[in-house]
Design a protein around this motif. Structure first.
Motif, short mmCIF file in Angstrom:
data_model
loop_
_atom_site.label_atom_id
_atom_site.label_comp_id
_atom_site.label_asym_id
_atom_site.label_seq_id
_atom_site.Cartn_x
_atom_site.Cartn_y
_atom_site.Cartn_z
N ALA A 81 0.92 -1.48 0.19
CA ALA A 81 0.22 -0.21 -0.24
C ALA A 81 1.27 1.69 0.08
CB ALA A 81 -0.72 0.02 1.07
N ILE A 82 0.48 2.21 -0.29
CA ILE A 82 1.10 3.75 -0.75
C ILE A 82 -0.27 4.07 -0.16
CG2 ILE A 82 1.43 5.96 -1.40
CD1 ILE A 82 2.11 3.93 -4.23
N PHE A 83 0.48 4.63 1.38
CA PHE A 83 -1.45 5.28 1.97
C PHE A 83 -1.10 6.85 1.88
CE2 PHE A 83 -0.53 1.83 4.64
CZ PHE A 83 -0.99 1.00 4.18
N TYR A 84 -2.76 7.86 2.06
CA TYR A 84 -2.50 8.94 1.82
C TYR A 84 -3.68 8.91 3.19
CZ TYR A 84 -6.36 8.33 -0.99
OH TYR A 84 -7.58 8.54 -1.49
N ASP A 85 -3.12 10.51 3.44
CA ASP A 85 -3.78 10.75 4.21
C ASP A 85 -5.42 11.26 4.09
OD1 ASP A 85 -5.55 13.08 6.57
OD2 ASP A 85 -4.30 14.81 5.89
N SER A 86 -6.59 10.68 4.02
CA SER A 86 -7.73 10.77 3.42
C SER A 86 -8.47 11.68 4.04
CB SER A 86 -8.69 9.47 3.98
OG SER A 86 -8.50 9.62 5.46
N SER A 87 -8.24 12.05 4.52
CA SER A 87 -9.25 13.78 5.10
C SER A 87 -8.96 15.29 3.51
CB SER A 87 -8.56 15.14 6.10
OG SER A 87 -7.03 15.35 6.24
N ASP A 88 -7.58 15.23 2.59
CA ASP A 88 -7.50 15.80 1.64
C ASP A 88 -7.66 15.04 0.60
OD1 ASP A 88 -6.63 16.86 -0.23
OD2 ASP A 88 -4.97 18.00 0.76
N HIS A 89 -8.81 15.33 -0.39
CA HIS A 89 -9.51 14.01 -1.36
C HIS A 89 -8.96 14.43 -2.42
CE1 HIS A 89 -12.98 12.64 1.36
NE2 HIS A 89 -12.88 13.93 0.82
N GLY A 90 -7.78 15.44 -2.87
CA GLY A 90 -6.41 15.73 -3.64
C GLY A 90 -5.71 14.67 -3.72
N ASN A 91 -5.24 14.48 -2.72
CA ASN A 91 -4.29 13.12 -2.70
C ASN A 91 -3.64 12.15 -3.47
OD1 ASN A 91 -2.72 14.34 -0.10
ND2 ASN A 91 -3.89 13.80 1.19
N LEU A 92 -5.06 11.93 -4.03
CA LEU A 92 -4.82 11.08 -4.76
C LEU A 92 -4.68 10.15 -6.15
CD1 LEU A 92 -5.26 7.48 -5.61
CD2 LEU A 92 -8.10 7.58 -5.77
N LYS A 93 -5.47 12.43 -6.85
CA LYS A 93 -4.96 12.47 -8.07
C LYS A 93 -3.59 12.91 -7.64
CE LYS A 93 -7.63 16.15 -10.97
NZ LYS A 93 -7.96 17.30 -11.54
N THR A 94 -3.09 13.80 -7.10
CA THR A 94 -2.00 14.07 -7.64
C THR A 94 -1.25 12.79 -7.71
OG1 THR A 94 -2.76 15.97 -4.96
CG2 THR A 94 0.16 14.88 -5.88
N ILE A 95 -0.78 11.50 -6.42
CA ILE A 95 -0.51 10.38 -6.34
C ILE A 95 -0.30 10.10 -8.20
CG2 ILE A 95 -0.43 7.72 -5.75
CD1 ILE A 95 -1.28 9.09 -3.15
N LEU A 96 -1.35 9.48 -8.62
CA LEU A 96 -1.91 9.26 -9.95
C LEU A 96 -0.73 10.70 -10.79
CD1 LEU A 96 -5.12 7.95 -9.81
CD2 LEU A 96 -2.89 6.64 -9.10
N SER A 97 -1.46 12.22 -10.30
CA SER A 97 -0.53 12.71 -11.84
C SER A 97 0.77 12.42 -11.72
CB SER A 97 -0.99 13.60 -11.57
OG SER A 97 -2.73 14.21 -11.58
N LYS A 98 1.74 12.16 -11.12
CA LYS A 98 2.56 12.11 -10.66
C LYS A 98 3.53 10.69 -11.41
CE LYS A 98 6.69 13.13 -9.23
NZ LYS A 98 8.00 11.78 -9.51
N LEU A 99 2.18 9.41 -11.25
CA LEU A 99 2.48 8.42 -11.30
C LEU A 99 2.74 8.16 -12.73
CD1 LEU A 99 3.26 5.06 -10.70
CD2 LEU A 99 0.69 5.09 -11.26
N ILE A 100 1.80 8.66 -13.32
CA ILE A 100 1.06 8.47 -15.14
C ILE A 100 2.83 9.60 -15.73
CG2 ILE A 100 0.15 9.95 -17.28
CD1 ILE A 100 -2.18 9.50 -15.09
N LYS A 101 3.15 10.66 -15.20
CA LYS A 101 4.30 11.36 -15.24
C LYS A 101 5.91 10.35 -15.02
CE LYS A 101 7.24 15.72 -14.55
NZ LYS A 101 7.01 16.72 -14.23
N ASP A 102 5.61 9.93 -14.68
CA ASP A 102 6.94 9.04 -14.51
C ASP A 102 7.23 7.41 -15.08
OD1 ASP A 102 7.70 10.85 -12.15
OD2 ASP A 102 7.05 9.19 -10.66
N ILE A 103 5.93 7.40 -15.78
CA ILE A 103 5.54 5.95 -16.15
C ILE A 103 5.98 6.23 -17.99
CG2 ILE A 103 4.51 4.22 -14.58
CD1 ILE A 103 1.92 5.08 -16.24
N GLU A 104 6.07 7.49 -17.71
CA GLU A 104 5.79 7.94 -19.55
C GLU A 104 6.59 8.44 -19.75
OE1 GLU A 104 2.82 10.52 -19.91
OE2 GLU A 104 1.04 9.47 -20.13
N SER A 105 7.83 9.00 -19.15
CA SER A 105 9.33 9.18 -19.02
C SER A 105 10.60 9.03 -19.49
CB SER A 105 9.68 10.30 -18.12
OG SER A 105 9.95 9.65 -16.54
#
Length: 290
Positions: free
Chosen positions: A266-290
């Protein structure tokens, strides 16, 4: 975004290790498949808790209290069974189709949501317990035209697993599609019992997909249920899955123990900020495309 991402990585000591492993697996080009739960459609529809309470509003006071108690206890099967019994199957499923109508999906809202990023992870391929059509819209907004399959579409699903040169994406909806025949929509305890039995199409197909892919659970609670039971059954030494999971930091030790039983990192994030999952996926997409 980088500072927000780094903050998430520091939320738990193993986050960055798991993130790097996930990134490496996806870069291989095959084998990791998003498994999408209800959390990714929450921007468009009510949660199950809200939905079941809302559907109970026209019942008698006694029945309404029974539904509310079941929901409070987390027993959604009992609540759904009671609603189906009191409304009758035809009306109950018609109400579901209205609640999860495709007309309620706003493409502009999808573009702002985490769901928009899902097709960018694995070219649109995914498994989902959701019977709404948020993922299909997200695919089209990413210029991907997906096929759709439910467990009884045996030939289509088998062909997908056999074919390494797939021409189109596939959204595998293990609990049916909102416009499926009511017998193919899995929402009540009765329907779970029928579809998750031995030698059923759902169990056979889900077993094949679990055996042939690493799963990335997104928006999935991963609490004890029939799907989780099958995952436990199939996990052998050397097999593992991933999840990106929102929670309180104090819950991480307990969750790690639970996910260990599922061979899931698991990659854990603070559930009180719903934008955290989007932040992780945005970075993941950028990294897998680089």
């Amino acid at each position: 975004m980088l500072s927000a991402f780094n903050k998430i990585m520091s939320y738990d000591t193993t986050n960055r290790i798991v993130y790097n492993s996930l990134c490496k697996e996806i870069k291989k080009g095959k084998g990791v498949l998003p498994f999408v739960g209800a959390g990714l459609s929450a921007f468009a529809y009510d949660t199950w808790e809200q939905l079941l309470i809302k559907l109970s509003s026209d019942l008698s006071s006694k029945d309404r209290k029974s539904v509310q108690k079941a929901v409070k206890d987390g027993d959604y099967f009992t609540a759904s069974d009671l609603l189906c019994e009191k409304y009758g199957e035809t009306l109950f499923y018609n109400e579901l189709r209205d609640v999860f109508s495709e007309d309620k999906i706003d493409d502009d809202e999808i573009k702002k949501s985490t769901a928009y990023l899902i097709p960018q992870l694995c070219h649109g391929d995914c498994i989902t317990t959701n019977f709404d059509r948020v993922l299909e819209h997200a695919c089209r907004l990413n210029n991907i035209v997906p096929d759709r399959a439910i467990p009884t579409n045996t030939n289509q699903l088998n062909e997908y697993l056999r074919n390494d040169n797939k021409k189109s994406a596939l959204v595998f909806k293990i609990h049916g599609d909102i416009l499926s025949n009511k017998d193919d929509i899995i929402v009540t305890g009765k329907s779970y019992d029928e579809h998750y039995g031995i030698d059923t199409p759902l169990r056979k197909q889900l077993t094949r997909w679990i055996d042939s892919r690493k799963l990335l659970f997104l928006g999935a609670r991963l609490k004890q249920d029939r799907t989780v039971d099958i995952i436990k059954e199939r996990m052998e030494e050397g097999m593992f899955n991933y999840t990106i999971y929102g929670c309180k930091q104090s819950d991480i030790p307990m969750l790690k123990q639970h996910f260990e039983t599922l061979n899931t990192m698991a990659i854990f994030y603070d559930s009180s900020d719903h934008g955290n999952l989007k932040t992780i996926l945005s970075k993941l997409i950028k990294d897998i495309e680089s």
